[in-house]
Every structure is written in C-alpha cells, then in structure tokens.
Design an enzyme around this catalytic site. Sequence first.
Site, mmCIF file in Angstrom:
data_model
loop_
_atom_site.group_PDB
_atom_site.id
_atom_site.type_symbol
_atom_site.label_atom_id
_atom_site.label_comp_id
_atom_site.label_asym_id
_atom_site.label_seq_id
_atom_site.Cartn_x
_atom_site.Cartn_y
_atom_site.Cartn_z
ATOM 1 C CD GLN A 100 -6.732 -10.374 -4.180
ATOM 2 O OE1 GLN A 100 -5.609 -10.145 -4.613
ATOM 3 N NE2 GLN A 100 -7.829 -9.796 -4.649
ATOM 4 C CB CYS A 136 -10.300 -5.001 -4.482
ATOM 5 S SG CYS A 136 -9.547 -6.424 -3.656
ATOM 6 C CG LEU A 137 -9.312 -8.951 -9.203
ATOM 7 C CD1 LEU A 137 -8.240 -9.913 -9.696
ATOM 8 C CD2 LEU A 137 -10.324 -8.647 -10.289
ATOM 9 C CG HIS A 181 -5.025 -8.391 -0.975
ATOM 10 N ND1 HIS A 181 -6.332 -8.520 -0.542
ATOM 11 C CD2 HIS A 181 -5.088 -7.729 -2.157
ATOM 12 C CE1 HIS A 181 -7.154 -7.968 -1.420
ATOM 13 N NE2 HIS A 181 -6.412 -7.470 -2.411
ATOM 14 C CG HIS A 191 -4.775 -3.229 -4.082
ATOM 15 N ND1 HIS A 191 -5.941 -2.503 -4.045
ATOM 16 C CD2 HIS A 191 -5.137 -4.524 -4.193
ATOM 17 C CE1 HIS A 191 -6.969 -3.343 -4.117
ATOM 18 N NE2 HIS A 191 -6.509 -4.583 -4.210
ATOM 19 C CD GLU A 192 -2.630 -7.266 -5.598
ATOM 20 O OE1 GLU A 192 -2.946 -8.275 -4.927
ATOM 21 O OE2 GLU A 192 -3.460 -6.657 -6.303
ATOM 22 N N GLY A 217 -3.133 -7.310 -10.372
ATOM 23 C CA GLY A 217 -2.434 -7.940 -9.267
ATOM 24 C C GLY A 217 -3.347 -8.952 -8.602
#
Length: 188
Positions: free
Chosen positions: A51, A99-100, A145, A141-142, A46
């Site tokens: 991000q 997480c990226l 953000h 999670h997304e 994702g």
Amino acid sequence: MAVLPIRISGDPVLHTPAAPVQTIDDELRTLVADMFETMDAAPGVGLAGPQVGVPLRLFVYGYTDDDDVEYRGVAINPELFITPTSVEPADPDTESEGCLSFPGERFPLVRGESAILRATDLDGEPYEIQTSGWLARIFQHEFDHLDGLLYVDRIDRVYGKVAAKIERKKGWGVPGLAWVPGQDDVEP
C-alpha cells in the site's frame, strides 16, 4: 519518521504478490515506523507494505477492542490460518470494510470469524496471535494485500459493480495514483 503516500487501486504493486522480507535491518525499521505514522495519520487499523509502494510481505496493525485492549504490531512474512467463511451474505451493518487503497468507500464482505497469525517481529522473533472478530478481519484484510488482492476483489458481484463504477468515476484503476494522509482531500 514520515507519512508515506498510499497507493490507490490500479497501481501494479497492489495487484502483485509481495516478496518475502529477507533482512530485518535499520532500513526496514524506518519503513515500519513510517508505516505506523502513515496508518495513524490516515487513520486506519492496518497498512501493508504494497500500500505504500513496497512489495514486501509485511503489515502493521493498530486496533483497540471494545474492552479497551490495544493490539499494535508488525507482521513480517506472516502466515494466516482462518476459519471457513459463512455461506450467508455479508451483513452491511456489521461486516463492512474500508480500505486506504480504495479510500472513502465501504462494502460488506464475509470473512472468517477466527484467525491465527504467525509472523516475525522487528527483533526477528516469531510470534503467534489467535483471535476472532475485528482483529481477525484486519489480519485477513492486510494479508490479502500481500497476495495482491484488495477487499473489493472479494466482495459480492452486486457490490463489485458499484465499486467498479466508483473506480471509473474517480479515475482510479491506473498506475501511479496515491494520496497522502493529512495533505490530500481524501476521506478513508
């Protein structure tokens, strides 16, 4: 299409609620295509607009479950409804996330087991997905953000201290840091 730089924890765009998408146009379609390319290059499951430095309420996702069913799409201006989270501590073996925007690290986090995602696609059509397990976790999670939260903002205090120490050691926690999948020596 292009692989975009992924912002690292500390960049203000990651810690500020995103604005609704107003218009679905070719510029947005190009952004979404670039986000898919970036997510796949990372690799991740994702990636949210903030991000990649875009403070808009959208995310892309790509996940294949244990039955080889592929889920791949974009969620524009999503709403998310989740089941209550357990009061039990997260299981480090089955409930750890990465997480990226906090690359190379994983910490346990309790999430709601099930979720309903309501969003708009790139054609402006509304859709709904009811899911559980990892896809529900990905959506949560997304979605976080989009509200200016990273998963490390939600982890238990003990793990939070470890995450804060890692952030200091790596020099994160300040504006302007990013990494580019395929170019930078960062392991998500």
